[in-house]
Design an enzyme around this catalytic site. Structure first.
Site, PDB file in Angstrom:
ATOM      1  N   SER A   1       0.841  -1.197   0.000  1.00 32.00           N
ATOM      2  CA  SER A   1       0.000   0.000   0.000  1.00 32.00           C
ATOM      3  C   SER A   1       0.876   1.246   0.000  1.00 32.00           C
ATOM      4  O   SER A   1       2.036   1.204   0.446  1.00 32.00           O
ATOM      5  CB  SER A   1      -0.870   0.012   1.261  1.00 32.00           C
ATOM      6  OG  SER A   1      -1.543   1.242   1.404  1.00 32.00           O
TER       7      SER A   1
ATOM      8  N   TYR B   1      -1.895  -0.244  10.497  1.00 31.24           N
ATOM      9  CA  TYR B   1      -1.934  -0.639   9.078  1.00 31.24           C
ATOM     10  C   TYR B   1      -0.663  -0.154   8.377  1.00 31.24           C
ATOM     11  O   TYR B   1      -0.028  -0.912   7.636  1.00 31.24           O
ATOM     12  CB  TYR B   1      -3.188  -0.040   8.434  1.00 31.24           C
ATOM     13  CG  TYR B   1      -3.418  -0.416   6.991  1.00 31.24           C
ATOM     14  CD1 TYR B   1      -3.879  -1.682   6.632  1.00 31.24           C
ATOM     15  CD2 TYR B   1      -3.192   0.509   5.961  1.00 31.24           C
ATOM     16  CE1 TYR B   1      -4.109  -2.017   5.300  1.00 31.24           C
ATOM     17  CE2 TYR B   1      -3.417   0.186   4.631  1.00 31.24           C
ATOM     18  CZ  TYR B   1      -3.876  -1.086   4.302  1.00 31.24           C
ATOM     19  OH  TYR B   1      -4.094  -1.415   2.983  1.00 31.24           O
TER      20      TYR B   1
ATOM     21  N   LYS C   1       2.182  -2.567   6.564  1.00 31.42           N
ATOM     22  CA  LYS C   1       2.500  -2.457   5.139  1.00 31.42           C
ATOM     23  C   LYS C   1       3.970  -2.050   4.939  1.00 31.42           C
ATOM     24  O   LYS C   1       4.594  -2.459   3.958  1.00 31.42           O
ATOM     25  CB  LYS C   1       1.553  -1.475   4.444  1.00 31.42           C
ATOM     26  CG  LYS C   1       0.107  -1.984   4.327  1.00 31.42           C
ATOM     27  CD  LYS C   1      -0.017  -3.275   3.510  1.00 31.42           C
ATOM     28  CE  LYS C   1      -1.463  -3.632   3.207  1.00 31.42           C
ATOM     29  NZ  LYS C   1      -1.611  -4.942   2.552  1.00 31.42           N
TER      30      LYS C   1
ATOM     31  N   ILE D   1      -8.375   2.504  -3.432  1.00 30.51           N
ATOM     32  CA  ILE D   1      -9.034   1.701  -4.460  1.00 30.51           C
ATOM     33  C   ILE D   1     -10.455   1.414  -3.976  1.00 30.51           C
ATOM     34  O   ILE D   1     -10.659   1.096  -2.789  1.00 30.51           O
ATOM     35  CB  ILE D   1      -8.270   0.364  -4.695  1.00 30.51           C
ATOM     36  CG1 ILE D   1      -6.766   0.610  -4.955  1.00 30.51           C
ATOM     37  CG2 ILE D   1      -8.909  -0.427  -5.839  1.00 30.51           C
ATOM     38  CD1 ILE D   1      -6.404   1.427  -6.185  1.00 30.51           C
TER      39      ILE D   1
END
Ligand code: NAD
Length: 260
Positions: free
Chosen positions: A145, A158, A162, A191
């Site tokens: 990401s 998160y 990543k 996305i």
């Protein structure tokens, strides 16, 4: 869909294939003639994606229901894939969860859940498939990401997971280069998938998040799962034969701008 059969004869294993980027990736590889091992947690959705993939002539798929937090499930994914197809050419580590929250707002349980799904399972699965990729001189594409390279406010756990996945991609690319196994990642911006709703956003919050995405991506919009799927397929293809350790931004230019 290009239907050029670029992946004819290749076996591709995709995690999180029942929705979003994973599902689009499965459908894209199928349109290029690949055989597919599709794994996820939702049987019905997996079967539906498999059916769409098999609309392409000669494409064979298997579906494997598995929780990537369970080590035996991960072993089963590899066993079923090899028992069915006898080999593996491409691993797409796509499955992941999104967790909203700052250090003060998240718990150690949140940290464990995100690291278990987004990085621990990738480590375990990849370790199990390397001997097979060595035989085929195959490759790995991780779905990382923008959050792995840029600190996005309020997403600390998160972002950390990543970032670990980016470094895993680069370290492994160096480790496996002698075996001619390439390792790359795609690093998407926002996305349009269900990941934000799954992370607790209601429909209105999701809509606002995606609307804000239009303002913060220089191309003026959020991305679609198919656009990430095409980049994954490029990295997995012989067109990227001299590319390894790359973390490819698929983010409408978002990672190169600063707020002003
Ligand atoms: P999604 O929620 O549609 O897909 C995630 C998939 O992972 C689902 O199929 C889900 O079932 C699977 N999964 C989650 N936990 C699992 C577990 N414990 N065991 C097995 N499967 C599990 O969302 P998506 O947007 O398609 O996400 C796919 C990947 O793309 C994720 O790694 C995500 O972090 C990454 N990503 C998404 C975006 C975005 O804006 N949507 C941006 C950058 C990166």
């Amino acid at each position: 869909m290009s239907n050029s059969n670029m992946f004819s004869g290749k076996v591709v294993l995709i995690t999180g294939a029942s929705s979003g980027i994973g599902a689009a990736t499965a459908i894209h590889f199928a349109s290029e003639g690949a055989s597919l091992a599709l794994t996820g947690r939702n049987t019905q959705n997996l079967e539906e994606i498999a059916r769409k993939c098999e609309e392409n002539k000669g494409v064979k798929t298997i579906t494997i229901v598995a929780d990537l937090n369970v080590e035996d499930d991960i072993k089963n994914i590899v066993e079923r894939t090899i028992n069915t197809f006898g080999k593996l050419d491409i691993l797409v580590n796509n499955a992941g969860i999104f967790k909203i929250g700052t250090l003060e707002e998240t718990s150690v349980q949140d940290y464990d859940a995100v690291f278990s799904t987004n990085i621990r399972s990738v480590y375990i699965l990849t370790k199990l498939v390397v001997p097979y990729l060595e035989k085929t001189k195959g490759n790995i594409v991780n779905v990382s990401s923008l959050a792995g390279t840029r600190p996005l406010p309020g997403l600390i756990v998160y972002c950390m997971a990543k970032a670990a996945l980016n470094q895993f991609t680069k370290c492994l690319a160096v480790e496996l280069a002698a075996k001619q196994i390439r390792v790359n990642s795609v690093n998407p911006g926002t996305i349009d998938t269900d990941i934000f709703r799954r992370a607790g956003m209601n429909d209105e919050e999701n809509k606002q998040y995606l609307a804000r995405g239009k303002a913060i991506h220089p191309l003026g919009r959020v991305g679609q799962p198919e656009e990430v799927a095409m980049s994954i397929a490029f990295l997995a293809s012989s067109q990227a034969s001299f590319t390894t350790g790359e973390t490819l931004a698929v983010d409408g230019g978002r990672n190169i701008v600063c707020p002003r």
